[in-house]
Write a protein that holds these residues in place. Structure first.
Motif, PDB file in Angstrom:
ATOM      1  N   GLU A 269    -128.339 -10.270  11.963  1.00  0.00           N
ATOM      2  CA  GLU A 269    -128.416  -9.198  13.273  1.00  0.00           C
ATOM      3  C   GLU A 269    -127.586  -7.841  12.861  1.00  0.00           C
ATOM      4  OE1 GLU A 269    -126.585  -9.760  17.783  1.00  0.00           O
ATOM      5  OE2 GLU A 269    -125.175 -10.399  16.149  1.00  0.00           O
ATOM      6  N   MET A 270    -127.059  -7.771  11.709  1.00  0.00           N
ATOM      7  CA  MET A 270    -126.413  -6.534  11.228  1.00  0.00           C
ATOM      8  C   MET A 270    -127.578  -5.543  10.956  1.00  0.00           C
ATOM      9  SD  MET A 270    -123.165  -6.655  11.869  1.00  0.00           S
ATOM     10  CE  MET A 270    -123.465  -8.050  13.214  1.00  0.00           C
ATOM     11  N   THR A 271    -128.784  -6.122  10.638  1.00  0.00           N
ATOM     12  CA  THR A 271    -130.031  -5.202  10.412  1.00  0.00           C
ATOM     13  C   THR A 271    -130.193  -4.255  11.558  1.00  0.00           C
ATOM     14  OG1 THR A 271    -131.465  -6.892  10.914  1.00  0.00           O
ATOM     15  CG2 THR A 271    -130.729  -6.506   8.606  1.00  0.00           C
ATOM     16  N   TYR A 272    -130.062  -4.853  12.750  1.00  0.00           N
ATOM     17  CA  TYR A 272    -130.395  -4.137  13.817  1.00  0.00           C
ATOM     18  C   TYR A 272    -129.294  -2.978  14.087  1.00  0.00           C
ATOM     19  CZ  TYR A 272    -130.242  -2.890  18.872  1.00  0.00           C
ATOM     20  OH  TYR A 272    -130.175  -2.516  20.219  1.00  0.00           O
TER      21      TYR A 272
ATOM     22  N   GLY B  90    -118.226  -9.514   4.783  1.00  0.00           N
ATOM     23  CA  GLY B  90    -118.605 -10.685   4.351  1.00  0.00           C
ATOM     24  C   GLY B  90    -120.249 -10.614   4.017  1.00  0.00           C
ATOM     25  N   ARG B  91    -120.526 -11.875   4.386  1.00  0.00           N
ATOM     26  CA  ARG B  91    -121.915 -12.309   3.524  1.00  0.00           C
ATOM     27  C   ARG B  91    -123.145 -11.393   4.366  1.00  0.00           C
ATOM     28  NH1 ARG B  91    -122.329 -17.854   4.910  1.00  0.00           N
ATOM     29  NH2 ARG B  91    -121.430 -18.232   3.007  1.00  0.00           N
ATOM     30  N   PHE B  92    -122.796 -10.922   5.161  1.00  0.00           N
ATOM     31  CA  PHE B  92    -123.820 -10.130   5.934  1.00  0.00           C
ATOM     32  C   PHE B  92    -123.987  -8.421   5.849  1.00  0.00           C
ATOM     33  CE2 PHE B  92    -123.706 -14.291   7.787  1.00  0.00           C
ATOM     34  CZ  PHE B  92    -124.865 -14.951   7.443  1.00  0.00           C
TER      35      PHE B  92
ATOM     36  N   PHE C 163    -124.730   2.596   7.589  1.00  0.00           N
ATOM     37  CA  PHE C 163    -124.258   3.579   8.106  1.00  0.00           C
ATOM     38  C   PHE C 163    -123.165   3.440   9.293  1.00  0.00           C
ATOM     39  CE2 PHE C 163    -127.725   3.219  10.908  1.00  0.00           C
ATOM     40  CZ  PHE C 163    -127.397   3.733  12.051  1.00  0.00           C
ATOM     41  N   ASN C 164    -123.334   2.305   9.970  1.00  0.00           N
ATOM     42  CA  ASN C 164    -122.784   2.035  11.137  1.00  0.00           C
ATOM     43  C   ASN C 164    -121.808   0.980  11.167  1.00  0.00           C
ATOM     44  OD1 ASN C 164    -122.747   2.556  14.134  1.00  0.00           O
ATOM     45  ND2 ASN C 164    -124.141   1.082  14.514  1.00  0.00           N
ATOM     46  N   ILE C 165    -122.257  -0.267  10.933  1.00  0.00           N
ATOM     47  CA  ILE C 165    -121.345  -1.439  11.169  1.00  0.00           C
ATOM     48  C   ILE C 165    -121.376  -2.262  10.133  1.00  0.00           C
ATOM     49  CG2 ILE C 165    -122.930  -2.368  12.674  1.00  0.00           C
ATOM     50  CD1 ILE C 165    -120.579  -3.604  14.264  1.00  0.00           C
ATOM     51  N   PHE C 166    -120.202  -2.941   9.702  1.00  0.00           N
ATOM     52  CA  PHE C 166    -120.322  -3.839   8.641  1.00  0.00           C
ATOM     53  C   PHE C 166    -120.613  -5.454   9.536  1.00  0.00           C
ATOM     54  CE2 PHE C 166    -118.142  -1.221   5.597  1.00  0.00           C
ATOM     55  CZ  PHE C 166    -119.222  -0.846   4.834  1.00  0.00           C
TER      56      PHE C 166
ATOM     57  N   THR D 100    -116.521 -15.236   5.754  1.00  0.00           N
ATOM     58  CA  THR D 100    -117.673 -15.521   4.784  1.00  0.00           C
ATOM     59  C   THR D 100    -117.302 -14.488   3.514  1.00  0.00           C
ATOM     60  OG1 THR D 100    -118.958 -13.725   5.855  1.00  0.00           O
ATOM     61  CG2 THR D 100    -119.492 -15.937   6.450  1.00  0.00           C
ATOM     62  N   ALA D 101    -118.005 -14.627   2.435  1.00  0.00           N
ATOM     63  CA  ALA D 101    -117.689 -14.089   1.101  1.00  0.00           C
ATOM     64  C   ALA D 101    -118.422 -12.908   0.945  1.00  0.00           C
ATOM     65  CB  ALA D 101    -117.571 -14.883  -0.055  1.00  0.00           C
ATOM     66  N   VAL D 102    -118.069 -11.910   0.583  1.00  0.00           N
ATOM     67  CA  VAL D 102    -118.964 -10.727   0.339  1.00  0.00           C
ATOM     68  C   VAL D 102    -119.977 -10.746  -0.945  1.00  0.00           C
ATOM     69  CG1 VAL D 102    -118.970  -8.211  -0.727  1.00  0.00           C
ATOM     70  CG2 VAL D 102    -117.293  -8.872   1.197  1.00  0.00           C
ATOM     71  N   THR D 103    -119.532 -11.591  -1.746  1.00  0.00           N
ATOM     72  CA  THR D 103    -120.152 -11.962  -3.058  1.00  0.00           C
ATOM     73  C   THR D 103    -119.711 -13.248  -3.560  1.00  0.00           C
ATOM     74  OG1 THR D 103    -120.840 -11.183  -4.998  1.00  0.00           O
ATOM     75  CG2 THR D 103    -118.620 -10.902  -4.656  1.00  0.00           C
ATOM     76  N   HIS D 104    -120.405 -13.651  -4.605  1.00  0.00           N
ATOM     77  CA  HIS D 104    -120.341 -15.099  -5.089  1.00  0.00           C
ATOM     78  C   HIS D 104    -119.164 -14.833  -6.160  1.00  0.00           C
ATOM     79  CE1 HIS D 104    -120.414 -19.121  -6.581  1.00  0.00           C
ATOM     80  NE2 HIS D 104    -120.841 -18.564  -7.881  1.00  0.00           N
ATOM     81  N   TYR D 105    -117.948 -15.491  -5.918  1.00  0.00           N
ATOM     82  CA  TYR D 105    -116.683 -15.301  -6.462  1.00  0.00           C
ATOM     83  C   TYR D 105    -116.607 -16.514  -7.614  1.00  0.00           C
ATOM     84  CZ  TYR D 105    -115.290 -11.979  -2.947  1.00  0.00           C
ATOM     85  OH  TYR D 105    -115.114 -10.753  -2.127  1.00  0.00           O
ATOM     86  N   LYS D 106    -117.636 -16.384  -8.540  1.00  0.00           N
ATOM     87  CA  LYS D 106    -117.754 -17.580  -9.469  1.00  0.00           C
ATOM     88  C   LYS D 106    -116.215 -18.083 -10.140  1.00  0.00           C
ATOM     89  CE  LYS D 106    -120.547 -18.944 -13.677  1.00  0.00           C
ATOM     90  NZ  LYS D 106    -121.405 -18.504 -14.857  1.00  0.00           N
ATOM     91  N   GLY D 107    -116.114 -19.361  -9.931  1.00  0.00           N
ATOM     92  CA  GLY D 107    -115.118 -19.989 -10.254  1.00  0.00           C
ATOM     93  C   GLY D 107    -113.829 -20.124  -9.623  1.00  0.00           C
ATOM     94  N   MET D 108    -114.006 -19.355  -8.311  1.00  0.00           N
ATOM     95  CA  MET D 108    -112.773 -19.107  -7.385  1.00  0.00           C
ATOM     96  C   MET D 108    -113.105 -19.871  -6.125  1.00  0.00           C
ATOM     97  SD  MET D 108    -111.800 -15.263  -7.918  1.00  0.00           S
ATOM     98  CE  MET D 108    -113.223 -14.212  -8.495  1.00  0.00           C
ATOM     99  N   ALA D 109    -112.008 -20.332  -5.356  1.00  0.00           N
ATOM    100  CA  ALA D 109    -112.181 -21.119  -4.289  1.00  0.00           C
ATOM    101  C   ALA D 109    -111.631 -20.013  -3.093  1.00  0.00           C
ATOM    102  CB  ALA D 109    -111.012 -22.206  -4.168  1.00  0.00           C
ATOM    103  N   ALA D 110    -112.279 -20.453  -1.744  1.00  0.00           N
ATOM    104  CA  ALA D 110    -111.979 -19.399  -0.583  1.00  0.00           C
ATOM    105  C   ALA D 110    -110.638 -19.693  -0.369  1.00  0.00           C
ATOM    106  CB  ALA D 110    -113.055 -20.162   0.519  1.00  0.00           C
ATOM    107  N   PRO D 111    -109.997 -18.651   0.234  1.00  0.00           N
ATOM    108  CA  PRO D 111    -110.588 -17.439   0.442  1.00  0.00           C
ATOM    109  C   PRO D 111    -110.227 -16.263  -0.575  1.00  0.00           C
ATOM    110  CG  PRO D 111    -108.277 -17.636   1.533  1.00  0.00           C
ATOM    111  CD  PRO D 111    -108.683 -19.004   0.859  1.00  0.00           C
ATOM    112  N   TYR D 112    -110.101 -16.699  -1.908  1.00  0.00           N
ATOM    113  CA  TYR D 112    -110.471 -16.020  -3.183  1.00  0.00           C
ATOM    114  C   TYR D 112    -109.067 -15.373  -3.129  1.00  0.00           C
ATOM    115  CZ  TYR D 112    -114.854 -17.550  -1.821  1.00  0.00           C
ATOM    116  OH  TYR D 112    -115.869 -18.311  -1.342  1.00  0.00           O
TER     117      TYR D 112
END
Length: 805
Positions: free
Chosen positions: A383-386, A660-662, A737-740, A754-766
């Motif tokens: 939905e963030m694409t819109y 985060g992820r989106f 440009f508008n919203i994350f 959700t995570a912005v990226t894959h934090y290899k070897g780390m556990a949420a919430p990093y």
């Protein structure tokens, strides 16, 4: 003490007690109810005294429990209880044992409906002319509920009710949702003893940003976690607890799921139940739904389908790829609706098990507006694409076909399904001038007092009518003063007379509607309105003075198929005049037809915690800062300077992140090595990474972004420095440009939800394993193109203010 004095003391005490017992009936018109004043004690020894009765405010004898269930973004023709294709056995059962209301109306939009529902006043009276994120400087649209508009929950709590809210809360001014508050309009300062849910328009159901009262909490990391189940469990635990400890106190529960608002999130097992169920397409579905509606009696015999909007393609003219995708989108939505209803069934069962169901007045409202067409013509994977002006093609979304409904998607369905979901009407959410935007099914269930079973009620009602109905059912007067503030009178009317009288007289005779310039007026069976802008249109169709109005006699034309404007111009003029009169009365004027432009606080003219600031320093523990309260780094050069301490052996984890992820960004350490990652809408990712771990001890970690300029959403060059020395540089090709994110915020020392990226070897919430002393975000002078846009926005805000003055 002599015998004579003892007798005198007892007599005085008895007189005092009699005086107390003879206190007049509680004055419930001024809340909180004042404690009685007792004469000062005169007995020296407590052994010889009798205490006055303890002052307690109790609800009137027999006052019912109240449960209001509000489904999100569900249209009149979607639930099976009103002939729709979404199987909802819980609300069907309640309807079969109670009443279906087939002429119940909302405001056509989220926050306005909720504010009206929870207060009994029109949405502009609540200053909620649109959603909180598009509030303006004008009365009627400020996004801040006035103190003269006490919520229903406050009225009930002050009268002896237990009060709890679960799920979505989208009635707090966007800039007030932070640790700075003020918290006056948060749920637990708006009459609710308990709140468990999210603060905003929508939430990722797999990883929501949740508050328990005023405190942001972490949700379980269980891979099967879903907020719909969580909020139901929390509501059941709460009601069991309070009824166990105080069985004689009635409760009020406001149960408002995120379902079925986007993102459409539901376990795959539920989606599988609908496989192939929508292959016939939205045109056939409209016909099938209407036939079922007529059979159920929720629309009159002979009702015809209103025309589709011209922008909605005929199903048989779609490509095979379009049909495949769109059918699956509707499978996901239907599964989401049924799943939500099944969880509500679990709550109802818990009330029954406790012996509470018989005297619980339930309002099950199937939608806070019509079905949502905000997914556009093809629907959305994210939905963030819109919101960032990026078009997703059918082929783009098909690449993620099997992900729809799951944690890696943030999806919405195509607008054709929204039109079908509002059968038999034409329009959808955001269109208050059409019943497609405002007509929502509602079920009332109250076994102790509603003797009618499986009956239809067709009196015209509006969401502002629920609050006065609850007060009358509970035997409570409308308060004239709350917390010392004279109250704006409730603007709705009670529906109680209709509970046991199908022929009860119509009492809600006039109602205005307005959202983003789309406006209408109902009066005594007539409806007039204009479509100023469709939900998928970025700009109004024409100036407001040139809008084309339509006129319908709803008593003869249930689905609004015969426009009588040309035949009866005098009636239309009368209705337009009435609209302006009602608009002036309820603070609707001046009408603001901007939509996405109002997301910008400067353009809209509402408060902004970061207004005029070019820097922000944040510290450990500051998490969940929404975009409405965090400094805006978009579309300009900026720096992030983190003063951190690295222990011996190194550190890992997030220093600072946003969203985060989106879509979002993160500055973090991976195996001790500093990295900056920019996630563009979940579609592309760009990283700038050093090669060596940070040294132990105090470290200044700096990230600089040199924006390309030349407009909005451009790229730039990112540079990492450690203790003043450059250690990495790379290109960030595209930016948002508008919203994350609509629900995820900025976090110091972690990346929650959700995570912005894959934090290899780390556990949420990093979480960062070193120490953060402080982080300073510094904005640099924007380029000429950005300044021009900002200047234009400010000029527009000043122009509108001058007009109002």
């Amino acid at each position: 003490m002599t015998k004579k004095n003892t007798l005198l003391s007892v007599a005085l005490c008895a007189a005092c007690s009699n005086l107390a017992l003879a206190q007049p009936e509680l004055n419930r018109s001024r809340l909180p109810i004042a404690e009685p004043r007792y004469a000062p004690g005169t007995v020296e020894d407590v052994r010889n005294a009798t205490p006055p009765p303890r002052f307690q405010v109790k609800a009137p004898a027999g006052a019912p429990n109240v449960l209001i269930i509000l489904i999100d973004d569900m249209g009149f023709g979607q639930s099976s209880a009103f002939g729709g294709p979404v199987h909802m056995p819980t609300v069907e059962k309640l309807a079969n044992q109670g009443l279906r209301y087939n002429q119940f109306h909302t405001t056509a939009l989220c926050s306005p409906t909720r504010a009206a529902l929870l207060s009994g006043r029109n949405h502009h009276t609540c200053n909620m002319g649109s959603i909180t994120e598009t509030a303006t400087a004008y009365p009627g649209n400020t996004g801040q509920r006035p103190n003269s508009v006490a919520p229903l929950a406050t009225m009930l709590r002050y009268n002896g009710y237990l009060t709890g809210a679960f799920g979505k809360s989208h009635e707090t001014a966007a800039w007030e949702v932070s640790s700075s508050g003020p918290t006056d309009r948060w749920p637990t300062r708006s009459g609710f003893d308990k709140f468990y849910g999210f603060m905003g328009g929508e939430a990722n159901q797999w990883a929501p940003a949740i508050y328990d009262g005023l405190t942001k909490i972490e949700v379980p990391t269980n891979p099967n976690y879903h907020f719909m189940t969580d909020m139901t469990t929390q509501a059941i635990r709460w009601v069991r607890s309070v009824k166990s400890l105080t069985p004689d106190k009635p409760f009020f529960i406001y149960f408002a799921p995120g379902a079925t608002h986007a993102p459409h999130h539901v376990p795959k097992s539920w989606i599988a139940k609908y496989k192939g169920k929508f292959d016939q397409g939205w045109d056939k579905l409209r016909e099938q739904t209407l036939a079922r509606q007529i059979e159920l009696g929720v629309v009159p015999p002979g009702t015809k389908l209103a025309r589709k909007p011209t922008a909605i393609k005929d199903w048989d003219k779609l490509t095979a790829a379009e049909k495949k995708l769109f059918a699956h989108q509707m499978e996901v939505f239907a599964a989401y609706g049924e799943y939500a209803d099944s969880e509500i069934g679990r709550l109802i069962s818990a009330l029954k098990d406790q012996g509470q169901l018989d005297n619980t007045l339930i309002f099950y409202v199937l939608g806070d507006n019509g079905a949502s067409a905000e997914g556009g013509m093809s629907g959305l994977f994210s939905e963030m694409t819109y919101f960032n002006g990026v078009t997703e093609t059918v082929q783009d979304i098909l690449k993620h076909y099997n992900e729809l409904g799951g944690p890696s998607a943030y999806g919405h369905y195509a607008a054709g399904w929204a039109v079908a979901g509002d059968t038999p009407f034409t329009w959808t959410k955001q269109i208050p001038s059409s019943y497609g935007g405002t007509r929502n099914g509602m079920v009332v269930h109250w076994p102790k007092k509603v003797k009618a079973k499986n009956q239809i009620r067709s009196q015209w009602h509006h969401v502002i009518d629920i609050a006065p109905t609850v007060l009358e059912a509970a035997g409570l007067p409308e308060p004239k003063e709350v917390d010392g503030i004279p109250q704006t009178p409730i603007e709705g009317v009670s529906m109680l007379a209709t509970f046991n009288d199908a022929k009860a007289k119509e009492t809600h005779l006039t109602q205005y509607f307005e959202v983003f310039g789309n406006r209408g007026i109902y009066h005594d069976g007539w409806l007039a309105g204009t479509i100023h802008r469709a939900p998928w249109e970025m700009k109004p169709r024409r100036p407001m003075a040139e809008d084309i109005w339509e006129l319908y006699d709803t008593r003869q034309d249930f689905s609004l198929t015969r426009d009588l404007a040309a035949q009866n111009p005098e009636k239309l003029k009368e209705m337009q005049k009435l609209f302006l009169s009602e608009a002036a009365k309820y603070s609707v004027l001046p009408i603001d037809d901007r939509s996405i432009e109002r997301v910008n606080a400067a353009t809209a003219g509402r408060p902004d915690l970061m207004a005029g600031r070019t820097s922000l320093t944040v510290y450990e523990g500051m998490t969940g800062m929404s975009e409405n309260v965090f400094i805006n780094t978009k579309n300009r050069s900026h720096s992030i300077v983190a003063e951190i301490r690295i222990p011996k052996g190194g550190a890992n984890g997030v220093v600072l992140s946003q969203a985060g992820r989106f879509g979002g960004w993160s500055l973090y350490l991976r195996q001790g090595v500093p990295v900056y990652t920019y996630n563009f809408l979940g579609l592309e990712s760009y990283s700038v990474a050093a090669k060596s771990p940070l040294p132990a001890g105090k470290v200044t970690l700096r990230y600089d972004f040199a924006y390309d300029g030349g407009g909005l959403g451009k790229g730039g060059v990112g540079t990492l420095q450690v203790n003043g020395k450059q250690v990495a540089q790379g290109r960030i090709q595209r930016t948002q440009f508008n919203i994350f994110s609509a629900d995820e915020g900025a976090d110091v020392g972690e990346d929650a939800e959700t995570a912005v990226t894959h934090y290899k070897g780390m556990a949420a919430p990093y979480r960062f394993t070193g120490k953060i002393d402080k982080i300073t975000i510094q904005l640099k002078t924007p380029d000429a193109a950005f300044l021009s846009a900002e200047k234009a926005a400010q000029a527009e805000a000043n122009r509108r203010k001058a007009l109002s003055d």
